[in-house]
Scaffold this motif. Structure first.
Motif, PDB file in Angstrom:
ATOM      1  N   ALA A 134     -35.419 -15.362  32.245  1.00 37.97           N
ATOM      2  CA  ALA A 134     -36.322 -15.212  31.108  1.00 37.97           C
ATOM      3  C   ALA A 134     -36.663 -16.594  30.562  1.00 37.97           C
ATOM      4  O   ALA A 134     -35.862 -17.511  30.620  1.00 37.97           O
ATOM      5  CB  ALA A 134     -35.664 -14.363  30.031  1.00 37.97           C
ATOM      6  N   GLY A 135     -37.852 -16.736  30.061  1.00 43.94           N
ATOM      7  CA  GLY A 135     -38.259 -17.995  29.471  1.00 43.94           C
ATOM      8  C   GLY A 135     -39.059 -18.892  30.397  1.00 43.94           C
ATOM      9  O   GLY A 135     -39.685 -19.838  29.943  1.00 43.94           O
ATOM     10  N   ALA A 136     -39.055 -18.625  31.677  1.00 44.64           N
ATOM     11  CA  ALA A 136     -39.843 -19.436  32.606  1.00 44.64           C
ATOM     12  C   ALA A 136     -41.320 -19.094  32.409  1.00 44.64           C
ATOM     13  O   ALA A 136     -41.687 -17.933  32.374  1.00 44.64           O
ATOM     14  CB  ALA A 136     -39.427 -19.156  34.046  1.00 44.64           C
ATOM     15  N   ASP A 137     -42.153 -20.095  32.230  1.00 44.06           N
ATOM     16  CA  ASP A 137     -43.587 -19.885  32.044  1.00 44.06           C
ATOM     17  C   ASP A 137     -44.245 -19.840  33.418  1.00 44.06           C
ATOM     18  O   ASP A 137     -44.883 -20.785  33.863  1.00 44.06           O
ATOM     19  CB  ASP A 137     -44.183 -20.986  31.184  1.00 44.06           C
ATOM     20  CG  ASP A 137     -45.634 -20.721  30.826  1.00 44.06           C
ATOM     21  OD1 ASP A 137     -46.208 -19.713  31.295  1.00 44.06           O
ATOM     22  OD2 ASP A 137     -46.202 -21.530  30.076  1.00 44.06           O
ATOM     23  N   VAL A 138     -44.061 -18.729  34.067  1.00 43.66           N
ATOM     24  CA  VAL A 138     -44.500 -18.579  35.449  1.00 43.66           C
ATOM     25  C   VAL A 138     -46.017 -18.610  35.578  1.00 43.66           C
ATOM     26  O   VAL A 138     -46.548 -19.156  36.532  1.00 43.66           O
ATOM     27  CB  VAL A 138     -43.934 -17.285  36.054  1.00 43.66           C
ATOM     28  CG1 VAL A 138     -44.433 -17.079  37.456  1.00 43.66           C
ATOM     29  CG2 VAL A 138     -42.435 -17.323  36.010  1.00 43.66           C
ATOM     30  N   GLY A 139     -46.701 -18.026  34.621  1.00 46.48           N
ATOM     31  CA  GLY A 139     -48.165 -17.995  34.683  1.00 46.48           C
ATOM     32  C   GLY A 139     -48.763 -19.388  34.733  1.00 46.48           C
ATOM     33  O   GLY A 139     -49.588 -19.701  35.580  1.00 46.48           O
ATOM     34  N   THR A 140     -48.328 -20.230  33.809  1.00 44.69           N
ATOM     35  CA  THR A 140     -48.813 -21.606  33.775  1.00 44.69           C
ATOM     36  C   THR A 140     -48.361 -22.360  35.012  1.00 44.69           C
ATOM     37  O   THR A 140     -49.130 -23.113  35.613  1.00 44.69           O
ATOM     38  CB  THR A 140     -48.317 -22.318  32.502  1.00 44.69           C
ATOM     39  OG1 THR A 140     -48.825 -21.610  31.366  1.00 44.69           O
ATOM     40  CG2 THR A 140     -48.768 -23.753  32.456  1.00 44.69           C
ATOM     41  N   ALA A 141     -47.111 -22.159  35.399  1.00 41.77           N
ATOM     42  CA  ALA A 141     -46.584 -22.851  36.582  1.00 41.77           C
ATOM     43  C   ALA A 141     -47.383 -22.480  37.832  1.00 41.77           C
ATOM     44  O   ALA A 141     -47.707 -23.351  38.646  1.00 41.77           O
ATOM     45  CB  ALA A 141     -45.107 -22.534  36.775  1.00 41.77           C
ATOM     46  N   ALA A 142     -47.714 -21.217  37.992  1.00 44.91           N
ATOM     47  CA  ALA A 142     -48.466 -20.784  39.175  1.00 44.91           C
ATOM     48  C   ALA A 142     -49.864 -21.384  39.194  1.00 44.91           C
ATOM     49  O   ALA A 142     -50.334 -21.838  40.232  1.00 44.91           O
ATOM     50  CB  ALA A 142     -48.541 -19.274  39.226  1.00 44.91           C
ATOM     51  N   LYS A 143     -50.532 -21.369  38.037  1.00 49.62           N
ATOM     52  CA  LYS A 143     -51.868 -21.975  37.972  1.00 49.62           C
ATOM     53  C   LYS A 143     -51.805 -23.447  38.353  1.00 49.62           C
ATOM     54  O   LYS A 143     -52.629 -23.939  39.119  1.00 49.62           O
ATOM     55  CB  LYS A 143     -52.447 -21.851  36.561  1.00 49.62           C
ATOM     56  CG  LYS A 143     -52.976 -20.505  36.218  1.00 49.62           C
ATOM     57  CD  LYS A 143     -53.564 -20.550  34.811  1.00 49.62           C
ATOM     58  CE  LYS A 143     -53.983 -19.194  34.337  1.00 49.62           C
ATOM     59  NZ  LYS A 143     -54.506 -19.241  32.954  1.00 49.62           N
ATOM     60  N   ASN A 144     -50.835 -24.147  37.786  1.00 48.38           N
ATOM     61  CA  ASN A 144     -50.692 -25.572  38.076  1.00 48.38           C
ATOM     62  C   ASN A 144     -50.319 -25.812  39.540  1.00 48.38           C
ATOM     63  O   ASN A 144     -50.816 -26.751  40.168  1.00 48.38           O
ATOM     64  CB  ASN A 144     -49.653 -26.211  37.161  1.00 48.38           C
ATOM     65  CG  ASN A 144     -50.130 -26.285  35.732  1.00 48.38           C
ATOM     66  OD1 ASN A 144     -51.324 -26.269  35.453  1.00 48.38           O
ATOM     67  ND2 ASN A 144     -49.192 -26.356  34.806  1.00 48.38           N
ATOM     68  N   LEU A 145     -49.448 -24.967  40.065  1.00 49.17           N
ATOM     69  CA  LEU A 145     -49.034 -25.096  41.463  1.00 49.17           C
ATOM     70  C   LEU A 145     -50.242 -24.943  42.392  1.00 49.17           C
ATOM     71  O   LEU A 145     -50.454 -25.768  43.280  1.00 49.17           O
ATOM     72  CB  LEU A 145     -47.973 -24.041  41.783  1.00 49.17           C
ATOM     73  CG  LEU A 145     -47.394 -24.095  43.185  1.00 49.17           C
ATOM     74  CD1 LEU A 145     -45.908 -23.777  43.126  1.00 49.17           C
ATOM     75  CD2 LEU A 145     -48.086 -23.115  44.083  1.00 49.17           C
ATOM     76  N   LEU A 146     -51.031 -23.924  42.163  1.00 49.58           N
ATOM     77  CA  LEU A 146     -52.216 -23.706  43.003  1.00 49.58           C
ATOM     78  C   LEU A 146     -53.182 -24.876  42.893  1.00 49.58           C
ATOM     79  O   LEU A 146     -53.749 -25.327  43.895  1.00 49.58           O
ATOM     80  CB  LEU A 146     -52.910 -22.400  42.616  1.00 49.58           C
ATOM     81  CG  LEU A 146     -52.129 -21.129  42.941  1.00 49.58           C
ATOM     82  CD1 LEU A 146     -52.814 -19.914  42.329  1.00 49.58           C
ATOM     83  CD2 LEU A 146     -51.953 -20.965  44.427  1.00 49.58           C
ATOM     84  N   ARG A 147     -53.373 -25.372  41.672  1.00 54.52           N
ATOM     85  CA  ARG A 147     -54.272 -26.504  41.465  1.00 54.52           C
ATOM     86  C   ARG A 147     -53.743 -27.751  42.184  1.00 54.52           C
ATOM     87  O   ARG A 147     -54.483 -28.424  42.895  1.00 54.52           O
ATOM     88  CB  ARG A 147     -54.452 -26.775  39.970  1.00 54.52           C
ATOM     89  CG  ARG A 147     -55.523 -27.829  39.693  1.00 54.52           C
ATOM     90  CD  ARG A 147     -55.673 -28.148  38.212  1.00 54.52           C
ATOM     91  NE  ARG A 147     -54.552 -28.991  37.801  1.00 54.52           N
ATOM     92  CZ  ARG A 147     -53.601 -28.636  36.937  1.00 54.52           C
ATOM     93  NH1 ARG A 147     -53.624 -27.471  36.354  1.00 54.52           N
ATOM     94  NH2 ARG A 147     -52.621 -29.462  36.633  1.00 54.52           N
ATOM     95  N   GLN A 148     -52.458 -28.046  42.010  1.00 60.91           N
ATOM     96  CA  GLN A 148     -51.879 -29.239  42.627  1.00 60.91           C
ATOM     97  C   GLN A 148     -51.867 -29.149  44.151  1.00 60.91           C
ATOM     98  O   GLN A 148     -51.962 -30.168  44.837  1.00 60.91           O
ATOM     99  CB  GLN A 148     -50.463 -29.484  42.099  1.00 60.91           C
ATOM    100  CG  GLN A 148     -50.455 -29.946  40.653  1.00 60.91           C
ATOM    101  CD  GLN A 148     -49.055 -30.198  40.145  1.00 60.91           C
ATOM    102  OE1 GLN A 148     -48.198 -30.693  40.874  1.00 60.91           O
ATOM    103  NE2 GLN A 148     -48.812 -29.863  38.887  1.00 60.91           N
TER     104      GLN A 148
END
Length: 118
Positions: free
Chosen positions: A85-99
């Motif tokens: 709990a607490g992991a901001d997966v949504g933001t992390a996934a967007k950033n991962l795809l972008r990077q």
């Protein structure tokens, strides 16, 4: 809720991903390809590693059928219990795809219905 979001995010990200040459994709295949991304997704790394991007690209490029994409999505959703709990997966996934310079034709969201993926 955060656990479900984390897995759903990964699920959506990988929905277009991996196909097994002789049949449906397995959860082991999905997990193996995404293993290098776990630290980043869980917030433990500031950047995406080349091996993570390679895994995401491998999955995306290998996806050949809607059945494989739906199977990958289901695998990731079932793994939701392992994301803290607490992991901001949504933001992390967007950033991962972008990077990683990977584009998906759908929104990464916990509300994604794997059964409707084409």
């Amino acid at each position: 809720m955060a656990k479900l979001q984390s897995v759903a995010l990964l699920a959506c990200m990988v929905v277009l991903l991996h196909v097994h040459a002789g049949g449906a994709i397995t959860c082991s295949e999905v997990q193996n390809d995404l293993m290098p991304c776990i630290t980043y997704i869980m917030g433990g790394a500031s950047g995406v590693t080349p091996s993570c991007c390679d895994g995401v690209r491998n999955l995306k490029n290998a996806a050949a059928t809607a059945d494989d994409r739906r199977a990958a999505c289901q695998c990731l959703k079932s793994a939701a219990g392992s994301i803290p709990a607490g992991a901001d997966v949504g933001t992390a996934a967007k950033n991962l795809l972008r990077q990683c310079n990977v584009k998906l034709p759908y929104r990464i969201s916990v509300s994604t219905n794997c059964d409707k993926i084409n």
